[in-house]
Write a protein that holds these residues in place. Sequence first.
Motif, short mmCIF file in Angstrom:
data_model
loop_
_atom_site.label_atom_id
_atom_site.label_comp_id
_atom_site.label_asym_id
_atom_site.label_seq_id
_atom_site.Cartn_x
_atom_site.Cartn_y
_atom_site.Cartn_z
N LEU A 122 0.80 -1.22 0.00
CA LEU A 122 0.00 0.00 0.00
C LEU A 122 0.84 1.27 0.00
N THR A 123 1.89 1.31 0.78
CA THR A 123 2.71 2.53 0.88
C THR A 123 4.11 2.33 0.31
N GLY A 124 4.27 1.34 -0.54
CA GLY A 124 5.54 1.18 -1.22
C GLY A 124 6.71 0.84 -0.33
N GLY A 125 6.45 0.44 0.91
CA GLY A 125 7.53 0.09 1.82
C GLY A 125 8.14 1.29 2.51
N LEU A 126 7.54 2.47 2.35
CA LEU A 126 8.14 3.67 2.93
C LEU A 126 7.70 3.94 4.36
N ILE A 127 6.43 3.63 4.66
CA ILE A 127 5.88 4.01 5.96
C ILE A 127 4.69 3.10 6.28
N PRO A 128 4.48 2.74 7.54
CA PRO A 128 3.37 1.83 7.86
C PRO A 128 2.00 2.50 7.69
N LEU A 129 1.06 1.74 7.15
CA LEU A 129 -0.33 2.17 7.02
C LEU A 129 -1.15 0.94 6.64
N CYS A 130 -2.37 0.87 7.12
CA CYS A 130 -3.25 -0.25 6.78
C CYS A 130 -4.66 0.27 6.58
N VAL A 131 -5.38 -0.36 5.65
CA VAL A 131 -6.78 -0.02 5.42
C VAL A 131 -7.61 -1.31 5.50
N THR A 132 -8.61 -1.30 6.35
CA THR A 132 -9.57 -2.40 6.44
C THR A 132 -10.87 -1.93 5.79
N MET A 133 -11.28 -2.62 4.74
CA MET A 133 -12.52 -2.26 4.04
C MET A 133 -13.65 -3.20 4.45
N ALA A 134 -14.85 -2.65 4.49
CA ALA A 134 -16.01 -3.45 4.92
C ALA A 134 -17.22 -3.13 4.05
N SER A 135 -18.08 -4.13 3.92
CA SER A 135 -19.32 -3.95 3.17
C SER A 135 -20.29 -3.10 3.99
N LYS A 136 -21.35 -2.66 3.35
CA LYS A 136 -22.33 -1.82 4.02
C LYS A 136 -23.00 -2.56 5.17
N SER A 137 -23.27 -3.85 4.98
CA SER A 137 -23.95 -4.60 6.04
C SER A 137 -23.07 -4.75 7.27
N ILE A 138 -21.78 -4.84 7.08
CA ILE A 138 -20.86 -4.89 8.22
C ILE A 138 -20.83 -3.53 8.92
N PHE A 139 -20.75 -2.46 8.13
CA PHE A 139 -20.75 -1.11 8.71
C PHE A 139 -22.02 -0.87 9.52
N ASN A 140 -23.13 -1.33 8.98
CA ASN A 140 -24.42 -1.09 9.66
C ASN A 140 -24.51 -1.79 11.01
N ALA A 141 -23.68 -2.81 11.22
CA ALA A 141 -23.70 -3.50 12.51
C ALA A 141 -23.25 -2.58 13.64
N PHE A 142 -22.53 -1.54 13.32
CA PHE A 142 -22.02 -0.61 14.33
C PHE A 142 -22.79 0.72 14.32
N LEU A 143 -23.80 0.81 13.46
CA LEU A 143 -24.49 2.09 13.26
C LEU A 143 -25.69 2.19 14.20
N SER A 144 -25.63 3.16 15.09
CA SER A 144 -26.77 3.42 15.99
C SER A 144 -26.57 4.81 16.59
N ASP A 145 -27.41 5.19 17.54
CA ASP A 145 -27.25 6.48 18.21
C ASP A 145 -26.56 6.31 19.57
N LYS A 146 -26.01 5.11 19.81
CA LYS A 146 -25.32 4.84 21.08
C LYS A 146 -23.82 4.73 20.84
N LYS A 147 -23.06 5.55 21.51
CA LYS A 147 -21.62 5.55 21.29
C LYS A 147 -20.98 4.21 21.63
N ALA A 148 -21.51 3.54 22.62
CA ALA A 148 -20.93 2.26 23.04
C ALA A 148 -21.01 1.20 21.94
N GLU A 149 -21.90 1.41 20.97
CA GLU A 149 -22.06 0.45 19.88
C GLU A 149 -21.23 0.81 18.65
N ALA A 150 -20.46 1.91 18.74
CA ALA A 150 -19.57 2.30 17.65
C ALA A 150 -18.34 1.38 17.64
N LEU A 151 -17.58 1.45 16.57
CA LEU A 151 -16.32 0.71 16.51
C LEU A 151 -15.29 1.52 17.28
#
Length: 803
Positions: free
Chosen positions: A618-647
């Motif tokens: 991802l960064t050509g070996g120059l510097i650490p970085l990572c990206v985790t991608m998720a589908s909408k249904s996975i994202f929605n598992a954390f979606l609510s109005d309660k902070k404790a249920e956030a990622l």
Amino acid sequence: MASLYKHLRVHQIFGANTDVGKTILTTALSRASAAKKFPVFYLKPVSTGALEDADDRHVTKFGGKASKLIQAECLFQYDEPVSPHLAARLKDSNQTSRLCFLSSQVPSDDIFVKSVAERIRHHAKKTGRGAHMYVETAGGVHSPALSGTTQIDCYRPLFLPIVLIGDSKLGGISSTISAYESLLLRGCIIDAVVLFREDYYRNWEYLTAYFKERGIHVSVVDPPPARLSDPKEDAEATEKYYESVVSPDIVNGVSDLVDYLDARHAVRVQDLESMPKRTLETIWWPFVQHGTVKGPEDVTVIDSAYGDFFSVARAKQQSSNSPISILSPDLDGSASWWTQTLGHAHPALTMAAARASGRYGHVMFPQATHLPALRLAERLVHKGPGKGWASRAFFSDNGSTGMEVALKMALRAYTLRNGSKFTREERKNLGVLGLKGSYHGDTIGAMDACEDTGVYTCEWHDAKGYWFDPPSVGFKDGKPVISVPSSLSAGAKAHTVPAKSLSWIYDVEDRLHTPLARAYALYVRRALDKIEERGQKLGALVIEPLLMGAGGMIFVDPLFQRVMIDTVRGRRSGKSTEWSGMPVIFDEVFVGLNRIGMESTGPLLGVNPDISVNAKVLTGGLIPLCVTMASKSIFNAFLSDKKAEALLHGHSYTAHPIGCEVANETLAQIDRLEKSEDWKVAKGKWNEYQGEGESKVWSLWDPQFVAEVSKLPNVKEAMSLGSVLAINFEDESAGYTSFFAQNLLQPLKTASPEGGLSAAPGGAPYGINYRTLGNVAYFMTSLNTTSAVIRSVEDKIWKTIAN
């Protein structure tokens, strides 16, 4: 690559601009060195203009009383007084060469650098005592070389310490600082800045203070007299000038500068010689048993790196008058633990890092955004490996933490859907389904997602899950085969299944209706039934698609992974973005973004994951970085109005702008590589070898080489995809702790001469810095490694293991 000799001190002279007095001051340096009884070698690699005005002739003419100690030469001389890149292309220019380099074509950077390096080696061998050498460039730092590449990038593989000649004219403060920063961005060693004392603009006053604040030595020299119309009088005046400026009586003059450069050379040599012992007293290495390190001679000292090569110190081979360079090139045979994408010190990546650093430094990310992060997320989700299935990109610092994030996402989604069936204790002990030999990083959670092998574990490790013994793919006796372990053979011994071709093995859709696919499905289904009967709860399928790296470079049969995915999902289509059965995680930290010849493994497998993780390339070996991608249904598992249920996961440097900008530049460079001639040729070779039209898989390594290696009596199997080559050796004590491959390949570490010029920059013989996984040896290139380098490495490997 870089050359460094105890008895030959070499400095390269760069100018902040053209017409700043490089030749005058280099002549003074050469003369001062000769006055101290040192043999002096002056090299002007490129000269343009009339021969009688050539710089090397000027140095010879004004060498002074010790001129017999000075040898001056030029490699490429062009008559036209224009920039070298233009002079080399002008049809009417009269190209000559003092070294009989006659060609109707413009010399490439590789040929040019090797020509300069050869002269340095020649002089090091020629002189048996202390000597000085000055390599003078043409024009300014970014003036074009013969090929059109700017000088600073053309000369970079040589990595010579630099004396920068500052600009004393109007605007010279800016041009000098700009030249200094350009050199600094390339990692150059700048030992001194020299400039004329000009009393109207007085640049020397400002620049002296500026550079001394930065620990750079500054020498100020009186300017030469105005040129006289009478040649004889002009020569006499010039001679008197040189006599005055090189006088040892001048404090901080040219004579003192020569002494200072000698001292800097000595410090550099001393550092390299002392580093092994100092390292053994201070450093705790990863993945190294210190008890097997015999002494300082086992420490690899890397002075610099460029392209595919390290410049490694060989101080133990160096005596006071040895013609052998303290530094020699070592091929980075593991792509620096699988990170190198475009080779070391790639200027485009360096500039990207500087660009973001200058604009942002680091800024916090929660509920904020910045262009580098947004552009990267959009590129990955909408155009890259997440295209067609991913909805969101989550940033973290490296592959291990990215996998921790993926596991949190998957297990949360699974428990929200099925949590009512579980007790709190069962939720806490949810396991994963995976493959034996998996490795997802060294953080505790990532280790828990792998089988307890006793290798990548610790006291807190608690393996949670079930892991299948995977069938693998490789060449045996010159032919592609599928190796099926005994666990999948209904009690029979492990066996191999012949394949029509490698292309057929990776045509997953075509193989879905074969007897082997049905056998795989039955095996997976029965195993899952038994797991359910035991009451073991699994919440996610976690795989390294196609190639499991740290587990031994296991090229997994893609059909088996596809069957696993279809089975746990309860369907085969994989088209829906709504997960079913259990979420599927693709750990593409190692294999993703073209490391194995494809941007993502999903299209080849014919299914998309619910979560995927990308890092390393991802960064050509120059510097650490990572990206985790998720589908909408996975994202929605954390979606609510309660902070404790956030990622609730993250780190202080989430989406750091420097890493994101470097990643954007890396991906842009990879996009260009996909259209490059080298990739087209490599793909064509694999298509031709398999004889089945366009293949879905290919490698930068030659297919015939891989097949022939697999025929050797001490080789169990060989395989290659993309930039990765793996050789599995026959060994009774096979496994990660085996030293078989390491010991067998030991000769590769020795820098051995080749027929003709070496493939290493500068043409010096090179060794190979490699890593092994027990009885498995692997070699990995960058994505832009030239075919010449790869063919050279193949020759070295063959000579080592075939004899």
